[in-house]
Design an enzyme around this catalytic site. Structure first.
Site, PDB file in Angstrom:
ATOM      1  N   ASP A  60       0.984  -1.070  -0.141  1.00 43.22           N
ATOM      2  CA  ASP A  60      -0.368  -0.306   0.232  1.00 43.22           C
ATOM      3  C   ASP A  60       0.723   0.898   0.049  1.00 43.22           C
ATOM      4  OD1 ASP A  60      -2.483  -1.310   0.485  1.00 43.22           O
ATOM      5  OD2 ASP A  60      -2.919  -1.697   1.597  1.00 43.22           O
ATOM      6  N   LYS A 153     -29.024 -10.517  -4.410  1.00 42.84           N
ATOM      7  CA  LYS A 153     -28.951  -9.438  -4.913  1.00 42.84           C
ATOM      8  C   LYS A 153     -28.753  -8.681  -3.406  1.00 42.84           C
ATOM      9  CE  LYS A 153     -34.371  -7.443  -4.650  1.00 42.84           C
ATOM     10  NZ  LYS A 153     -33.669  -6.306  -4.095  1.00 42.84           N
TER      11      LYS A 153
END
Length: 717
Positions: A60, A153
């Site tokens: 990072d 969903k």
């Protein structure tokens, strides 16, 4: 093979990049352009590796160094570009969103939580496919070989993303399904939204995606909001929706949003099946969900029964996912069959959502946030997996105080039953099951220091308090709100929202800062104008010589509300005497009505605090509390109730209120059906006038008010 594998030698910023760069002013423009192109290419690949493949190849810190170098070069050589990865940091705020028509309708999905309805969907699809088209040419192939793609969903915000020649052209909210808000600048701040596609992508591509806030980030963000004294979001979907429609892209950039892409709306080169499209998405840099499965009947069961089983398995795994889902979506895989099935005005006929049952009352505690009140009281708040309680989605519940936590043995990770007191305040009723890593009887312990100001947290019986006083930002915000409230100096226009805005903009760092607000600073704020700025300044100015009871109450001393403040004012007469007794002779306070030993000790502790003393001194540099009028002026106004708004000429509003009360009347802060007169001065607030009209309360100006007093032999000087 990915870009990182193919071009590592040609692009030095892909694998093991050096992050020691020569000064930008030593580069020629041509050298800067070349380095910028390589950095953009590398950052895009690192984004794809991180967000899509979940397989980063650099640390990072290294990524941050490359990103910062790209920003530096773009700024130094004016090389900004719409699809540069640096666009993800936001930009200037917008005044409003433009409404844009979708490339293709973003329709809803027919849905049910009943397995029989799912089977009926399958039967309808097969029936319509057999009946449609030229059966002699097509036969029943689509119906007989039917396969379904099964997907979670997502419970987020559905959006359209349009790419032209590989570059993100626009991102649009679902809106009414036909058109929505253009939130492209906000979408660019989401790390998993590629600014530019990878690989062999279509020239034109419109895809549908679901923007969401990961559950762990949602809980962390809510915890920060609670500890800052802000209202937390009800659930991740609300947090996402509220974020994506922020007019300031930098706010969006600071919040943890992600996206899953799940459908092609339109493309210059369409695949034959939905599964083929999803397989291509990662090649283009579009992130897909790893829980997608194909129900093809390969295990000797019908595809729809496999789809139902998929839903049941996902329901069991629901709590382990780091994103909210409320069911599964079952889609016909074959694109030609989809086109044959068509759509209704509301939903596509090739898809069906098999919903999960709502979580009801029982849910796990994910974390505990510590909320600091106006008086420093510490209230632990359980952050929950969102759960349905009486038809309302609840994501937090009060744990009340440390003693109650210990009695109920409540800890992070425990599954608890949540109830709502009076259908309003959610609270943890009991522990249903201890967390797997929690010992029987274990419970959450408050931190030793305040999460806001790091002052010590001390116990007081069953309660706990932050000792930071007005030096604590959480207490400060609520203290300013209380100072301006009906129980304080009744400064109209200084509610919770306004105070938060002024504090966040750096205009209020203390109560005393209220008296140093400048019109020029206020009119620059969003939602402010000349009139609103002048009204607020007039309200504050009218409170420079407040009645002593109002001022004592406004300071927010624990256990000292308007009634107790009035008794203190009558007993001591001046603020100096109240303060001296509190600091030096707390036993003298106990002789005052409404003040016992506990309250007297609390008042002493408040004024003895060095930080509180400094804050009060700062306010007194701007304010001169009036001496208490202990003489009874008579009962000429007995039974009459007055409310004041705006500033009066010749006297302060506080003096007018004192006069009314000295002659037997009531001076209240809000208009109701019991109000007899609303007295309107210069720059009045509109709210009280509206309330007066709604309650048929007579509205009088200052001259009429003085005349009314004079008729009763009362002067106003």
């Amino acid at each position: 093979m990915s870009l990182a594998d193919e071009d590592a030698e040609e692009n030095p910023y892909l694998r093991d990049p050096q992050t020691e760069f020569e000064s930008a002013d030593q580069l020629s423009e041509a050298e800067a352009i070349e380095q910028v192109e390589l950095l953009r290419e590398a950052v895009r690949e690192h984004d794809r590796r991180y967000y899509v493949e979940n397989d980063p190849i650099i640390a990072d810190r290294t990524y941050d160094a490359l990103f910062a170098r790209l920003q530096e070069l773009e700024a130094t050589f004016d090389l900004t570009h719409p699809d540069s990865p640096t666009r993800s940091v936001g930009g200037e705020p917008l005044e409003e969103f433009e409404t844009v028509e979708h490339v293709a309708p973003l329709l809803s999905i027919d849905q049910s939580g009943d397995a029989d309805d799912v089977r009926e969907f399958d039967e309808r699809v097969r029936r319509e496919l057999r009946a449609g088209g030229d059966a002699n040419e097509r036969g029943d192939g689509h119906a007989d070989d039917l396969e379904y793609v099964c997907e979670p969903k997502f419970d987020g915000v559905s959006m359209e993303f349009v790419y032209e020649d590989g570059s993100l052209e626009r991102a649009v909210t679902r809106g009414d399904g036909r058109e929505g808000d253009d939130v492209t600048r906000n979408a660019r701040t989401i790390g998993s939204v590629p600014q530019r596609l990878h690989g062999d992508y279509p020239d034109f591509l419109a895809v549908r995606g679901e923007v969401y806030m990961p559950k762990d980030d949602f809980q962390a963000h809510n915890r920060e909001r609670i500890e800052r004294g802000e209202e937390p979001f009800a659930n991740p979907r609300n947090a996402t929706a509220g974020t994506i429609r922020q007019l300031d892209p930098t706010v969006v950039a600071d919040r943890p949003l992600e996206v899953f892409f799940f459908d092609v709306l339109e493309a210059s080169d369409l695949e034959e099946s939905h599964r083929a499209e999803l397989e291509r998405f990662p090649e283009w840099g579009l992130r897909v969900n790893d829980r997608v499965e194909v129900a093809d009947g390969a295990d000797d069961r019908s595809p729809i029964e496999e789809a139902i089983d998929y839903r049941d398995r996902l329901l069991e795994a629901r709590d382990d996912l780091n994103y909210e889902i409320d069911g599964v979506v079952i889609k016909v895989d074959d694109r030609e069959a989809r086109e044959q099935l068509g759509r209704t005005a509301r939903h596509d006929r090739y898809a069906f959502a098999y919903k999960f049952p709502a979580r009801a009352e029982v849910t796990p505690i994910v974390d505990v946030a510590v909320q600091i009140g106006r008086t420093g009281r510490v209230t632990p708040v359980a952050l929950l997996e969102p759960v349905d309680v009486g038809g309302v989605t609840v994501s937090r519940a009060s744990l009340h105080n440390p003693e109650e936590i210990a009695e109920k043995n409540v800890d992070v990770g425990d599954t608890v039953r949540v109830q709502r007191a009076g259908d309003v305040i959610p609270y943890v009723e009991e522990v249903v099951e201890k967390g797997a890593e929690n010992e029987p009887g274990s419970h959450y312990e408050l931190p030793d220091s305040c999460p806001v100001c790091e002052s010590a947290i001390e116990r007081d019986g069953p309660m706990a308090f932050c000792t930071g006083g007005l030096a604590c930002d959480a207490q400060l915000r609520r203290s300013i709100e209380y100072y301006a409230s009906d129980d304080g100096l009744d400064l109209e226009g200084l509610g919770e929202k306004t105070v938060r805005q002024l504090v966040d903009e750096g205009l209020l760092g203390s109560i005393a800062d209220l008296y140093e607000l400048e019109r020029a600073d206020l009119v620059e704020l969003e939602g402010w104008g000349e009139t609103s700025a002048e009204n607020l300044l007039a309200e504050v100015d009218s409170a420079r010589e407040p009645p002593l009871p109002d001022f004592v109450s406004a300071l927010g001393v624990p256990h000292v509300g308007p009634a107790t403040a009035r008794e203190l004012a009558r007993e001591f007469g001046t603020f100096e005497d109240v303060r001296e007794a509190a600091e030096c002779d707390p036993e003298r306070l106990e002789g005052v009505d409404d003040v016992g030993e506990t309250v007297a000790e609390t008042i002493h502790d408040f004024f003895a605090s060095e930080s509180n003393a400094d804050a009060v001194d700062d306010v007194l540099a701007h304010v001169s509390p009036r001496e208490a009028d202990v003489e009874d002026g008579g009962d000429e106004l007995e039974g009459q109730t007055f409310v004041f708004t705006g500033s009066l000429e010749g006297v302060t509003r506080s003096e007018a209120q004192e006069t009314v009360e000295a002659h037997g009347g009531n001076a209240t802060s809000s208009v109701s059906g019991n109000t007899d007169y609303l007295v309107v001065g210069e720059n009045p607030g509109q709210t009280k006038r509206d309330d007066a009209e709604a309650n048929d309360v007579p509205i009088v100006d200052e001259a009429e008010f003085r005349e009314l007093l004079a008729e009763r032999g009362i002067g106003l000087e």
